[in-house]
Design an enzyme around this catalytic site. Structure first.
Site, PDB file in Angstrom:
ATOM      1  N   ASP A  30     -24.103  -5.713  -4.516  1.00 28.79           N
ATOM      2  CA  ASP A  30     -23.406  -5.517  -5.976  1.00 28.79           C
ATOM      3  C   ASP A  30     -23.327  -6.955  -6.682  1.00 28.79           C
ATOM      4  O   ASP A  30     -22.919  -8.136  -5.738  1.00 28.79           O
ATOM      5  CB  ASP A  30     -21.954  -5.068  -5.861  1.00 28.79           C
ATOM      6  CG  ASP A  30     -21.621  -4.446  -7.136  1.00 28.79           C
ATOM      7  OD1 ASP A  30     -21.399  -3.337  -7.226  1.00 28.79           O
ATOM      8  OD2 ASP A  30     -21.324  -5.540  -7.793  1.00 28.79           O
ATOM      9  N   ILE A  31     -23.504  -7.066  -7.676  1.00 27.95           N
ATOM     10  CA  ILE A  31     -23.440  -8.767  -8.306  1.00 27.95           C
ATOM     11  C   ILE A  31     -21.878  -8.945  -8.436  1.00 27.95           C
ATOM     12  O   ILE A  31     -21.658 -10.435  -8.591  1.00 27.95           O
ATOM     13  CB  ILE A  31     -24.212  -8.404  -9.796  1.00 27.95           C
ATOM     14  CG1 ILE A  31     -24.498  -9.837 -10.280  1.00 27.95           C
ATOM     15  CG2 ILE A  31     -23.069  -8.058 -10.718  1.00 27.95           C
ATOM     16  CD1 ILE A  31     -25.461  -9.794 -11.394  1.00 27.95           C
ATOM     17  N   ASN A  87     -18.681   6.809  -8.184  1.00 25.80           N
ATOM     18  CA  ASN A  87     -17.878   7.117  -9.553  1.00 25.80           C
ATOM     19  C   ASN A  87     -18.668   7.958 -10.433  1.00 25.80           C
ATOM     20  O   ASN A  87     -19.796   7.955 -10.577  1.00 25.80           O
ATOM     21  CB  ASN A  87     -17.697   5.881 -10.204  1.00 25.80           C
ATOM     22  CG  ASN A  87     -16.962   4.844  -9.286  1.00 25.80           C
ATOM     23  OD1 ASN A  87     -15.869   5.246  -8.522  1.00 25.80           O
ATOM     24  ND2 ASN A  87     -16.966   3.463  -9.405  1.00 25.80           N
ATOM     25  N   GLY A  93     -14.784   5.913 -13.713  1.00 28.77           N
ATOM     26  CA  GLY A  93     -15.037   4.455 -13.511  1.00 28.77           C
ATOM     27  C   GLY A  93     -16.313   3.960 -13.493  1.00 28.77           C
ATOM     28  O   GLY A  93     -16.581   3.034 -12.689  1.00 28.77           O
ATOM     29  N   SER A  95     -19.882   2.735 -14.544  1.00 28.84           N
ATOM     30  CA  SER A  95     -20.221   1.801 -15.764  1.00 28.84           C
ATOM     31  C   SER A  95     -21.660   1.679 -15.884  1.00 28.84           C
ATOM     32  O   SER A  95     -22.193   1.262 -16.871  1.00 28.84           O
ATOM     33  CB  SER A  95     -19.757   0.282 -15.288  1.00 28.84           C
ATOM     34  OG  SER A  95     -20.197  -0.082 -14.313  1.00 28.84           O
ATOM     35  N   HIS A 100     -25.293   6.186  -7.813  1.00 26.95           N
ATOM     36  CA  HIS A 100     -25.144   4.938  -6.598  1.00 26.95           C
ATOM     37  C   HIS A 100     -24.054   5.174  -5.852  1.00 26.95           C
ATOM     38  O   HIS A 100     -22.899   5.603  -6.366  1.00 26.95           O
ATOM     39  CB  HIS A 100     -25.108   3.704  -7.405  1.00 26.95           C
ATOM     40  CG  HIS A 100     -24.221   3.535  -8.587  1.00 26.95           C
ATOM     41  ND1 HIS A 100     -24.366   4.019  -9.800  1.00 26.95           N
ATOM     42  CD2 HIS A 100     -23.005   2.751  -8.429  1.00 26.95           C
ATOM     43  CE1 HIS A 100     -23.087   3.390 -10.534  1.00 26.95           C
ATOM     44  NE2 HIS A 100     -22.329   2.933  -9.656  1.00 26.95           N
ATOM     45  N   LEU A 101     -24.335   4.705  -4.702  1.00 22.09           N
ATOM     46  CA  LEU A 101     -23.263   4.933  -3.623  1.00 22.09           C
ATOM     47  C   LEU A 101     -22.752   3.342  -3.652  1.00 22.09           C
ATOM     48  O   LEU A 101     -23.523   2.385  -3.578  1.00 22.09           O
ATOM     49  CB  LEU A 101     -23.764   5.440  -2.292  1.00 22.09           C
ATOM     50  CG  LEU A 101     -24.134   6.999  -2.226  1.00 22.09           C
ATOM     51  CD1 LEU A 101     -24.512   7.243  -0.689  1.00 22.09           C
ATOM     52  CD2 LEU A 101     -23.089   7.605  -2.683  1.00 22.09           C
TER      53      LEU A 101
HETATM   54  P1  AMP Z   1     -19.968   1.658 -11.242  1.00 16.86           P
HETATM   55  O1  AMP Z   1     -19.240   0.851 -12.047  1.00 16.86           O
HETATM   56  O2  AMP Z   1     -19.380   2.883 -10.321  1.00 16.86           O
HETATM   57  O3  AMP Z   1     -21.167   2.514 -12.292  1.00 16.86           O
HETATM   58  O4  AMP Z   1     -20.729   0.439 -10.478  1.00 16.86           O
HETATM   59  C1  AMP Z   1     -21.840  -0.305 -11.035  1.00 16.86           C
HETATM   60  C2  AMP Z   1     -21.723  -1.487 -10.141  1.00 16.86           C
HETATM   61  O5  AMP Z   1     -23.008  -2.061 -10.598  1.00 16.86           O
HETATM   62  C3  AMP Z   1     -20.592  -2.369 -10.408  1.00 16.86           C
HETATM   63  O6  AMP Z   1     -20.065  -2.754  -9.188  1.00 16.86           O
HETATM   64  C4  AMP Z   1     -21.322  -3.631 -10.955  1.00 16.86           C
HETATM   65  O7  AMP Z   1     -20.826  -4.769 -10.325  1.00 16.86           O
HETATM   66  C5  AMP Z   1     -22.762  -3.414 -10.366  1.00 16.86           C
HETATM   67  N1  AMP Z   1     -23.796  -3.921 -11.105  1.00 16.86           N
HETATM   68  C6  AMP Z   1     -23.869  -4.303 -12.440  1.00 16.86           C
HETATM   69  N2  AMP Z   1     -25.108  -4.902 -12.673  1.00 16.86           N
HETATM   70  C7  AMP Z   1     -25.693  -5.400 -11.544  1.00 16.86           C
HETATM   71  C8  AMP Z   1     -26.691  -6.125 -11.204  1.00 16.86           C
HETATM   72  N3  AMP Z   1     -27.559  -6.555 -12.080  1.00 16.86           N
HETATM   73  N4  AMP Z   1     -26.933  -6.739  -9.919  1.00 16.86           N
HETATM   74  C9  AMP Z   1     -26.268  -5.902  -9.069  1.00 16.86           C
HETATM   75  N5  AMP Z   1     -24.935  -5.299  -9.116  1.00 16.86           N
HETATM   76  C10 AMP Z   1     -24.936  -4.742 -10.308  1.00 16.86           C
END
Ligand code: AMP
Length: 114
Positions: A30-31, A87, A93, A95, A100-101
């Site tokens: 995760d970023i 999520n 929550g 985004s 994804h897990l």
């Molecule tokens: P969610 O909010 O459950 O949909 O999780 C999305 C996740 O993706 C969040 O934890 C973000 O930090 C992560 N994320 C968003 N953009 C990137 C990216 N380019 N590379 C890696 N993780 C990302």
């Protein structure tokens, strides 16, 4: 799917720090990590979220957990415990609307979440 961030990551159009990849799933760090270990496991194929899973996705879903467990062992968090979260939708929550897990570990995680 066009304009899907995680489809672009799966296609290699946006870089990621890969932890595992095969023809069915991709795992990457995760970023914005929320724990010392925070890896995302996604299907290569676009599925919006866990609410949109179908019976035919059973093997895929098992494989996503299989990869999460394998990474938990490899990344040294299996013994003390870890969390796998997915999520769904706005109130859940989510985004990024691509299933994804979240694999989280390496610290004591609190419950309930915010
Ligand atoms: P969610 O909010 O459950 O949909 O999780 C999305 C996740 O993706 C969040 O934890 C973000 O930090 C992560 N994320 C968003 N953009 C990137 C990216 N380019 N590379 C890696 N993780 C990302």
């Amino acid at each position: 799917m066009e304009n899907c961030l995680f489809c672009k990551i799966a296609a290699g159009e946006i870089p990621s720090r890969k932890a595992y990849e095969d023809e069915i799933v991709l795992a990457f760090h995760d970023i914005a990590p929320q724990a010392p270990v925070h890896v995302l496991i996604i299907p290569q194929r676009h599925i919006m979220d866990a609410y949109h899973l179908e019976k035919g996705d059973a093997a895929l879903l098992f494989h996503m957990f299989e990869v999460a467990n394998k990474l938990a062992a490899e990344l040294g968090i299996a013994e003390k415990g870890f969390r796998i979260v997915t999520n769904i939708g706005e109130d859940g929550g989510q985004s990024v609307p691509h299933l994804h897990l979240h694999l989280l570990g390496g610290r004591s995680l609190q419950w309930p979440p915010g």
